[in-house]
Design a protein around this motif. Structure first.
Motif, mmCIF file in Angstrom:
data_model
loop_
_atom_site.group_PDB
_atom_site.id
_atom_site.type_symbol
_atom_site.label_atom_id
_atom_site.label_comp_id
_atom_site.label_asym_id
_atom_site.label_seq_id
_atom_site.Cartn_x
_atom_site.Cartn_y
_atom_site.Cartn_z
ATOM 1 N N PHE A 83 27.862 122.606 -33.367
ATOM 2 C CA PHE A 83 27.600 121.726 -34.523
ATOM 3 C C PHE A 83 27.460 120.703 -34.425
ATOM 4 O O PHE A 83 27.761 119.809 -33.300
ATOM 5 N N ARG A 276 28.219 130.039 -26.951
ATOM 6 C CA ARG A 276 28.193 131.651 -27.366
ATOM 7 C C ARG A 276 26.906 131.981 -27.607
ATOM 8 O O ARG A 276 26.388 132.557 -28.729
ATOM 9 N N PHE B 347 35.655 120.442 -40.027
ATOM 10 C CA PHE B 347 36.832 121.155 -39.717
ATOM 11 C C PHE B 347 37.291 121.205 -41.293
ATOM 12 O O PHE B 347 37.971 122.116 -41.787
ATOM 13 N N ARG B 350 35.182 123.221 -43.911
ATOM 14 C CA ARG B 350 35.290 124.590 -43.646
ATOM 15 C C ARG B 350 36.767 125.114 -43.723
ATOM 16 O O ARG B 350 37.030 126.296 -44.173
ATOM 17 N N GLY B 351 37.512 124.442 -43.320
ATOM 18 C CA GLY B 351 39.305 124.906 -43.488
ATOM 19 C C GLY B 351 39.237 124.875 -45.140
ATOM 20 O O GLY B 351 39.959 125.921 -45.615
ATOM 21 N N ILE B 363 36.731 133.476 -36.719
ATOM 22 C CA ILE B 363 37.392 133.273 -35.501
ATOM 23 C C ILE B 363 37.177 134.519 -34.432
ATOM 24 O O ILE B 363 36.904 134.247 -33.306
ATOM 25 N N SER B 366 33.665 134.201 -32.838
ATOM 26 C CA SER B 366 33.638 133.187 -32.056
ATOM 27 C C SER B 366 34.259 133.659 -30.712
ATOM 28 O O SER B 366 33.838 133.261 -29.486
ATOM 29 N N ILE C 9 44.307 130.450 -30.021
ATOM 30 C CA ILE C 9 43.715 130.114 -31.457
ATOM 31 C C ILE C 9 43.127 128.584 -31.536
ATOM 32 O O ILE C 9 42.292 128.387 -32.318
ATOM 33 N N LEU C 12 39.444 128.410 -30.217
ATOM 34 C CA LEU C 12 38.843 129.388 -31.090
ATOM 35 C C LEU C 12 38.375 128.452 -32.566
ATOM 36 O O LEU C 12 37.307 128.385 -33.039
ATOM 37 N N ALA C 13 39.516 127.835 -32.963
ATOM 38 C CA ALA C 13 39.295 126.907 -34.210
ATOM 39 C C ALA C 13 38.394 125.734 -34.039
ATOM 40 O O ALA C 13 37.668 125.293 -34.752
ATOM 41 N N VAL C 14 38.433 125.382 -32.779
ATOM 42 C CA VAL C 14 37.487 124.195 -32.284
ATOM 43 C C VAL C 14 36.033 124.702 -32.236
ATOM 44 O O VAL C 14 35.131 124.059 -32.930
ATOM 45 N N LEU C 15 35.956 125.884 -31.648
ATOM 46 C CA LEU C 15 34.523 126.396 -31.573
ATOM 47 C C LEU C 15 33.990 126.874 -32.975
ATOM 48 O O LEU C 15 32.796 126.692 -33.136
ATOM 49 N N ALA C 16 34.750 126.999 -33.873
ATOM 50 C CA ALA C 16 34.417 127.549 -35.270
ATOM 51 C C ALA C 16 34.391 126.430 -36.289
ATOM 52 O O ALA C 16 34.084 126.558 -37.457
ATOM 53 N N ARG C 17 34.959 125.344 -35.854
ATOM 54 C CA ARG C 17 35.021 124.070 -36.777
ATOM 55 C C ARG C 17 35.694 124.334 -38.076
ATOM 56 O O ARG C 17 35.131 124.149 -38.937
ATOM 57 N N ILE C 18 36.890 124.999 -37.750
ATOM 58 C CA ILE C 18 37.674 125.180 -39.014
ATOM 59 C C ILE C 18 39.010 124.815 -38.715
ATOM 60 O O ILE C 18 39.837 125.096 -37.797
ATOM 61 N N GLU C 19 39.524 123.844 -39.784
ATOM 62 C CA GLU C 19 40.691 123.461 -39.686
ATOM 63 C C GLU C 19 41.677 124.387 -40.168
ATOM 64 O O GLU C 19 41.632 125.057 -41.186
ATOM 65 N N LEU C 20 42.798 124.746 -39.600
ATOM 66 C CA LEU C 20 43.737 125.798 -39.873
ATOM 67 C C LEU C 20 45.144 124.891 -39.756
ATOM 68 O O LEU C 20 45.522 123.995 -39.112
ATOM 69 N N GLU C 24 48.455 129.237 -40.784
ATOM 70 C CA GLU C 24 47.264 130.047 -40.796
ATOM 71 C C GLU C 24 47.059 130.434 -39.095
ATOM 72 O O GLU C 24 46.917 131.564 -38.820
#
Lengths: 489, 492, 98
Positions: A83, A276, B347, B350-351, B363, B366, C9, C12-20, C24
């Motif tokens: 990203f 990846r 973050f 997307r979150g 997830i 990834s 997790i 993976l959340a960092v790789l996917a850039r998703i705050e959980l 969650e």
């Protein structure tokens, strides 16, 4: 204390010269208003898909042909996932496992003992070169950043060398050789100031004689020749000093700080980078037609160093001339065009190109050299000028004035001579004999010396004759006339 | 023609009526809009609908026809679109919060083909967020209902597209199918759905879920309609490198040829445990109908079938994790207002922007691509994918098409599977292999369960033989017409 | 139950850039591990010598002639941008990283 040697590998990014982008038909370009070279694909909008630009692939293949890489039957595309705001899809299309060029060799020339002397030549081996897409451009401000996607999707060739280099000078010579060859073939403009050529350097240092490699520092985005040279030199000294003190060098990414003149650790979270990679499902593999590769090969200009060797052996041109003409593809092309018109005196022609033409270009208005496409003096007219001199119709001295007008106005030499009232030299005119007799009469001592066998003494008459003729006399004719008069005694 | 007749008519009949001057595009669109107004509270198929725009387009079409300048025989027919296809000036949300305000600045290839045939985009149909799901419950906006019983799911991910056609809100529609997302909701809603061969229909303009599996395809109430819509959207596309480069004969040509009894294969792996007895008995009725038409039925084996679901979910989530990276809050998606710096923006945007199933799949994807796991998961899944495709190629040496149930059960209840991802994934067990192998798959309605829910069967064809597949479907349609319609679609 | 691989997790959340949220994370850890366990079936297959299938059909990529088309006006490219200035996309401060 052991002696150390540096082991250096370069990753050189070169923007390929194409009219459109790598994966879409938006125009490629530099210096345009922000986000004016974009479309749905460049912006990575939902539903957009890549379509390969044949021109970019051909440019990459030309690179491989120039440097003797293997062009495989099939090459394919992978996604590198990370990203960053300058990356519209947050993955970069690249070639991880099946690149367009495998292996290859780049001939480099190190600096000679002086500018007039050829330097040592070496061969640097390439690991491979792969195609990928460039990213956009970020401009940072105090509280936010702006993103311009004009550059995004520009075709890039990443050239990866083997760790074959051992000094900053060799690294610089490699970049120069790549630039000379790629500009010559029209593959890239390689202008580092415009970001068309960028370099990462992997540097490690080991005691001479040690086989295995020590940990290396990777220096990113060295964006000028001086930067490459200074950063590598600094890094070699730094690492050697660490080892001298008994320390160890960390494998890491370091940033070159040009102002401070040193590299600093980026303490990057290397392990956090997990790109990846996987084969891009939107692009099928490329089977590039072999016959087209042969066609591309036929279109390539002669390799720069081969051209230089040929000029030296075939035309007897000295290094001082070939290093100017051959290393600049525009001058080489100009010289070749002039040779087509008049090939009786390559050395004189080369001289005019490397010296007179270059001088006029440098003195023209504007910064640096006047761009070749704006030069009005055509190769045909320059060849015509040299022909007139060789035929004795124009003296070299007068030619120096004539060429200034030719450069300014673009007219052929004859037209300039006529405009300036310069008459073509009359070799057998009575006037010449008159001037010569007057000169001989004016210096009986020198005349006797000539008769006594001192050939050089004749030179003392030439000046006065040329002066009397106001430079219009043909020196060769003057010399012959003087000899005749003196020997008549 | 009166509105009640219009909404019950097939697209084919509507086209004929338009050409004869018995109706107008405005009449048709008005009737459809009225049916939406009457039933939308119950069905909730649309994410958005712009009646003004639709009526303006209908009027323009009527004008063209009046001037003898119609763009195609189907000029003026409304077509419902899953909210995943780009049309300039229309919303494109993929039923996701993150694209809530997105208006497409460009038209994709399928959209362009519809417009150049004079067809009228009729609303944006609900779906599982980014096409991830089998019930349309994963929409960020609405819970679409099964028109046959609104306690039940319409299936998914193209639930809105199936439900709208079943509820007679539009004569036909388009959906997209990555693992069954057209065929499964078609079966659940009692309509016909076709997933074309990979590459037959351009993906340019289709927001990608899993690039190597996605295809756009039609929903309709007759094989004729489905063939006609398929022919409009098919064809090579210079903007999609994975579109099949050669000219293909229109499906309609084959469909109109005289019927020719075929050999149908019954894969034993598709008739084992786990099939609802009512589905099984409906399938037996289908088999009998084909036998009655002189078809040969042959048992076959697709030995790697049980590997299809894990293989699919590895490949699909891997591709999705990368495809959905572009929804980042930077250039066009919703940005979290809470972010302090660029990383934080990713973050949080997307979150906040993605729902639970999308997060789960990103997830997962990834994970299977991450360093150290690639070979064990992604690469291995691609190898197994080869085995699955080879199973089909081998089967097609002895049969013309393969006959299976479309789903193991009729439509499940809303909420029944939403907390059990694996059981939800297994709902696609009969449709997934077709995407992995890149083959065409057709779901035909064949009856109702005793609870009044539709049951469908699937025909799987050889690559690019959609015409033959539809012809085989038409044979059943003629032998045993499915005439049922949900109560909601009955004239009020 | 088949093997249930350990999953990180957070990574993976960092790789996917998703705050959980914490909730969650807990739920996803369990679900993803379950699903991966379900995937283990594939590990039993003999895939030696099998070519991975990246595309449904084997064909060569079509190549486009290097001819540019009209680009978009910046306003069109930025029509959906959450923030823009001077025809560029505005993003919150980028903390530089390699």
């Amino acid at each position: 204390m052991p002696e150390y040697e540096a082991v250096i590998g370069l990753e050189v990014h070169v923007q390929l010269k194409t009219a459109s982008k790598m994966f879409t038909d938006a125009p490629a370009g530099f210096g345009q208003p922000p986000n004016s070279l974009t479309n749905a694909v460049v912006m990575g909008l939902p539903g957009t898909l890549p379509v390969l630009n044949q021109g970019a692939i051909e440019q990459a293949i030309k690179f491989g042909l120039i440097f003797d890489s293997e062009i495989p039957e099939l090459f394919q595309w992978d996604r590198k996932n990370y990203f960053y705001p300058d990356s519209p899809k947050n993955y970069q299309l690249t070639q991880k496992d099946a690149p367009v060029c495998i292996g290859g060799e780049v001939e480099i020339e190190l600096a000679g003992a002086s500018r007039n002397l050829a330097g040592e030549h070496k061969v640097i081996h390439l690991d491979h070169a792969h195609l990928e897409e460039d990213v956009g451009k970020l401009t940072h401000f105090a509280t936010d950043s702006l993103v311009d996607y004009n550059r995004a999707g520009t075709p890039l060739l990443e050239i990866v060398t083997k760790p074959d280099l051992h000094s900053a000078e060799e690294a610089v010579a490699l970049l120069q050789s790549i630039r000379m060859h790629l500009t010559s073939a029209g593959v890239s403009d390689c202008d580092m100031e415009k970001g068309q050529m960028r370099c990462d350097a992997n540097v490690s240092v080991r005691p001479v004689g040690q086989e295995e490699l020590n940990p290396r520092a990777e220096m990113k985005n060295l964006n000028s020749i001086t930067g490459v040279k200074n950063a590598i030199s600094y890094e070699i000294r730094r690492q050697a000093r660490v080892y001298e003190k008994g320390g160890t060098v960390a494998q890491e990414t370091r940033r070159w700080d040009a102002d401070a003149g040193r590299t600093t650790s980026m303490r990057s979270k290397e392990e956090a980078h997990d790109y990846r990679y996987f084969p891009d499902p939107d692009l099928l593999p490329v089977h590039f037609p072999r016959h087209r590769i042969e066609e591309l090969k036929a279109e390539l200009p002669e390799n720069v160093f081969d051209l230089q060797r040929r000029y030296e052996s075939e035309y007897g041109l000295p290094y001082t001339l070939t290093s100017v003409i051959c290393y600049d593809h525009e001058l080489a092309r100009y010289f070749e065009a002039a040779m087509v018109v008049y090939d009786k005196n390559p050395k004189a022609l080369a001289n005019y190109v490397a010296n007179e033409l270059q001088r006029e270009r440098s003195q023209a208005e504007g910064d640096g050299y006047l761009p070749m496409e704006q030069v009005r003096l055509s190769p045909r007219n320059l060849a015509g000028l040299v022909r007139l001199i060789d035929e004795g119709k124009l003296t070299k001295q007068l030619a120096k004035e004539v060429i200034v007008d030719m450069f300014q106005g673009g007219d052929p030499a004859e037209a300039v001579m006529e405009a300036r009232g310069i008459k073509p030299v009359q070799q057998d005119s009575g006037q010449l004999e008159e001037w010569c007799r007057a000169a001989v009469a004016g210096n009986a001592v020198a005349a006797q010396q000539v008769r006594d066998g001192n050939d050089k003494a004749i030179n003392s008459f030439i000046g006065p004759v040329m002066k009397a003729s106001r430079g219009t006399a043909n020196p060769q004719a003057v010399r012959e006339m003087l000899q005749k008069i003196i020997s008549e005694g | 023609m009166d509105a009640k007749t219009l909404i019950q008519s097939t697209a084919f009949d509507l086209g004929r009526a338009l050409r004869k001057g018995n109706t107008t595009a405005t009449e048709i669109c008005t009737a459809c809009l009225e049916q939406v107004a009457r039933t939308d509270d119950q069905v909730q198929a649309f994410v958005s609908l712009d009646p003004e725009k639709i009526l303006a387009a209908a009027e323009a079409s009527d004008q063209r026809r009046k001037n003898g300048q119609e763009l195609s025989p189907l000029d003026g027919l409304p077509v419902g679109l899953k909210d995943i296809m780009a049309i300039e000036g229309a919303p494109l949300t993929c039923s996701s919060r993150i694209l809530e305000k997105f208006v497409s600045p460009y038209t994709g290839t399928v959209g362009a083909k519809l417009l150049s045939a004079g067809m009228i985009p009729f609303g944006r149909l609900n779906m599982d967020e980014f096409a991830m799901g089998s019930s349309t419950e994963n929409s960020a906006f609405r819970k679409t209902r099964n028109p046959w019983n609104t306690d039940h799911a319409p299936g998914g991910s193209s639930g809105g597209s199936a439900a709208a056609v079943a509820a007679r809100q539009c004569p036909w529609s388009l959906g997209s199918d990555t693992g069954g997302s057209i065929r499964q909701p078609a079966a659940f809603c009692g309509v016909i759905g076709l997933k074309p061969t990979y590459g037959r229909v351009s993906r340019f303009g289709l927001a990608a879920f899993a690039s190597s599996l996605d295809q756009i395809g039609p929903f309709g109430r007759t094989t004729d309609d489905v063939a006609a819509l398929l022919d409009i959207i098919s064809g090579p596309d210079p903007y999609d490198s994975t579109s099949w480069p050669e000219y293909l004969e229109p499906a309609m040509v084959q469909l109109n040829l005289p019927e020719e009894p075929a050999v149908l294969g019954l894969p034993r792996e598709y008739f084992g445990e786990g099939i609802d007895p009512e589905v099984r008995s409906q399938l037996e009725q289908v088999i009998e109908a084909y036998k009655g038409r002189g078809f040969t039925i042959r048992e076959i084996s697709l030995p790697h079938t049980e590997l299809a679901v894990p293989t699919y979910y590895i490949i699909a989530t891997a591709e999705a994790s990368s495809n959905l990276a572009r929804y980042d809050g930077v250039r066009y998606t919703r940005r979290s207002t809470e972010s302090n710096d660029a990383v934080d923006m990713y973050f949080k945007s997307r979150g906040e922007g993605f729902g639970p199933e999308v997060k789960r799949r990103i997830i997962l994807g990834s994970y299977v691509l991450s360093s150290g796991y690639y070979d064990a998961y992604y690469k291995r899944a691609q190898q197994v994918r080869t085995l699955i495709r080879d199973d089909f190629l081998k089967a097609f040496e002895s049969v013309d098409a393969i006959l299976t149930p479309t789903t193991p059960t009729p439509a499940f209840r809303i909420g029944e599977k939403i907390d059990d991802p694996i059981s939800m994934y297994l709902a696609d067990i009969f449709t997934i292999s077709v995407n992995l192998a890149g083959l065409p798959g057709l779901s035909m309605p064949c009856g109702l369960s005793k609870d009044g829910l539709p049951i469908g069967f699937q025909l799987i064809g050889k690559p690019f033989e959609e015409g033959r597949l539809l012809q085989i479907g038409k044979t059943y349609e003629q032998a045993s017409p499915f005439t049922g319609r949900p109560a909601i679609a009955n004239p009020s | 139950m088949q093997d249930r691989p350990e999953i990180d997790i957070e990574k993976l959340a960092v790789l996917a850039r998703i705050e959980l949220t914490g909730e969650e994370k807990t739920a996803l850890s369990a679900q993803v591990a379950d699903i991966l366990g379900f995937f283990q079936k594939l590990q039993e297959v003999d895939v030696s010598g099998i070519t991975p299938m990246a595309h449904p059909f084997e064909a060569a990529a079509p190549l486009r002639e290097d001819v540019p088309a009209d680009p978009w006006a910046a306003s069109r490219s930025l029509a959906n941008a959450p923030a823009s200035r001077d025809n560029q996309v505005v993003v919150p401060k980028v903390v530089e990283d390699a």
